[in-house]
Design a protein around this motif. Structure first.
Motif, short mmCIF file in Angstrom:
data_model
loop_
_atom_site.label_atom_id
_atom_site.label_comp_id
_atom_site.label_asym_id
_atom_site.label_seq_id
_atom_site.Cartn_x
_atom_site.Cartn_y
_atom_site.Cartn_z
N ARG A 196 44.11 41.49 30.82
CA ARG A 196 44.28 42.36 31.99
C ARG A 196 43.64 41.73 33.23
O ARG A 196 44.16 41.84 34.35
CB ARG A 196 43.68 43.74 31.70
CG ARG A 196 44.45 44.53 30.64
CD ARG A 196 43.93 45.95 30.49
NE ARG A 196 42.64 46.01 29.82
CZ ARG A 196 42.49 46.10 28.49
NH1 ARG A 196 43.56 46.12 27.69
NH2 ARG A 196 41.29 46.16 27.95
N GLU B 198 44.76 40.02 37.78
CA GLU B 198 44.06 40.47 38.99
C GLU B 198 43.39 39.34 39.76
O GLU B 198 42.92 39.56 40.88
CB GLU B 198 42.99 41.51 38.60
CG GLU B 198 43.51 42.72 37.83
CD GLU B 198 44.29 43.66 38.71
OE1 GLU B 198 44.12 43.60 39.95
OE2 GLU B 198 45.07 44.47 38.18
N LEU C 92 35.99 45.38 39.03
CA LEU C 92 37.14 44.86 38.31
C LEU C 92 36.81 44.63 36.84
O LEU C 92 37.61 44.96 35.95
CB LEU C 92 37.62 43.57 38.96
CG LEU C 92 38.75 42.82 38.26
CD1 LEU C 92 39.99 43.70 38.19
CD2 LEU C 92 39.04 41.49 38.96
N ASP D 192 42.32 38.44 44.20
CA ASP D 192 43.44 37.72 43.61
C ASP D 192 43.40 36.23 43.89
O ASP D 192 44.26 35.48 43.40
CB ASP D 192 44.78 38.33 44.05
CG ASP D 192 45.02 38.24 45.56
OD1 ASP D 192 44.17 37.68 46.28
OD2 ASP D 192 46.07 38.74 46.01
#
Length: 268
Positions: free
Chosen positions: A181, A185, A260, A157
């Motif tokens: 998306r 993150e 991720l 993050d």
């Protein structure tokens, strides 16, 4: 010369690449001041090529093969020839053509030497800023002669990510949904417009990671070597649009960033 070139050979290839890149960059700047027009489009109406791209590639090819006439050549704008020496030059005469067209100062000349299947030397020269990223296989990566290194790994993050989008509309929409998306993150996402410079920025510690679909060999060759030699892992797979996906991040933090990328849907 074969695919197992010595360090001396790699240094010689790098010196030639840098010399030619500087001449090409000066020519690109001169022609930019004279004005630029679209010469053609490639994969879509928004994927442009200018006459300056062609002239830069012609100059680079002439200079490299004058000095090393047996080498092969692969250029973005279609110039190609086979190698009788084991060395092939992989060239993007202007990486970031749309930026160049609009006058956005973020585009580069990218020249790499491939021995067999392995890139062994590469130069990415920022045309406007004059910054010169260089690397040789096993010899490290440099910015204007000073060694560079990837950033220390931080939590996901807190990572700043560079990306890019396809010129094909349907793929671009799918990528945008995945990047939306991704934004939730990481620290933030940037889109700068030159894949070669993006990869060098990972190597120079100016960003924490890079992911983009649709790269070609000439986009990746020199910048990818710079990133790797600075401590990044550069991985190629398949993206959501079915084309080559490139992911680059510091080796120590690569696995969780790659996970991720898959989780948000950027992989195919």
């Amino acid at each position: 010369m074969t695919g197992t070139t010595s360090d001396v050979d790699r240094d010689q290839l790098l010196a030639l690449a840098e010399r030619v890149a500087r001449e090409a960059a000066a020519e690109v700047l001169r022609l930019r001041r004279e004005g630029v027009e679209v010469a053609a489009t490639k994969t879509s109406p928004t994927d442009v090529v200018t006459e300056v791209d062609h002239r830069s590639e012609e100059l680079i090819r002439a200079r490299l093969l004058e000095e090393r006439p047996g080498d092969g050549f692969v250029g973005e704008e279609g110039e190609s020839s086979d190698s009788s020496t084991g060395v092939t030059w992989v060239v993007d005469p202007i990486d970031g053509t749309v930026n160049f067209l609009y006058g956005i100062p973020q585009y580069a000349v990218s020249i790499a030497a491939r021995a067999g299947e392995q890139v062994v030397a590469g130069v990415v020269l920022d045309v406007v800023k004059g910054e010169c990223f260089t690397a040789t296989r096993g010899g490290g990566a440099f910015l204007d002669g000073a060694p560079i290194r990837v950033r220390p790994v931080v939590p996901l993050d807190q990572r700043l990510v560079i990306t890019g989008f396809s010129y094909e509309r349907s793929t671009r929409v799918a990528q945008a949904q995945a990047v939306a998306r991704l934004l939730g993150e990481v620290r933030d996402v940037r889109r700068l417009g030159s894949a070669a410079l993006d990869l060098c920025y990972v190597g120079a510690g100016r960003t924490d990671a890079y992911v983009e679909e649709g790269l070609h060999e000439w986009d990746l060759a020199a910048g990818g070597l710079v990133a790797e030699e600075a401590g990044a892992r550069v991985w190629q797979g398949t993206g959501v649009g079915g084309k080559r996906l490139v992911v680059a991040a510091p080796a120590d933090g690569f696995a969780d960033f790659a996970a991720l990328v898959e989780r948000v849907g950027l992989t195919g």
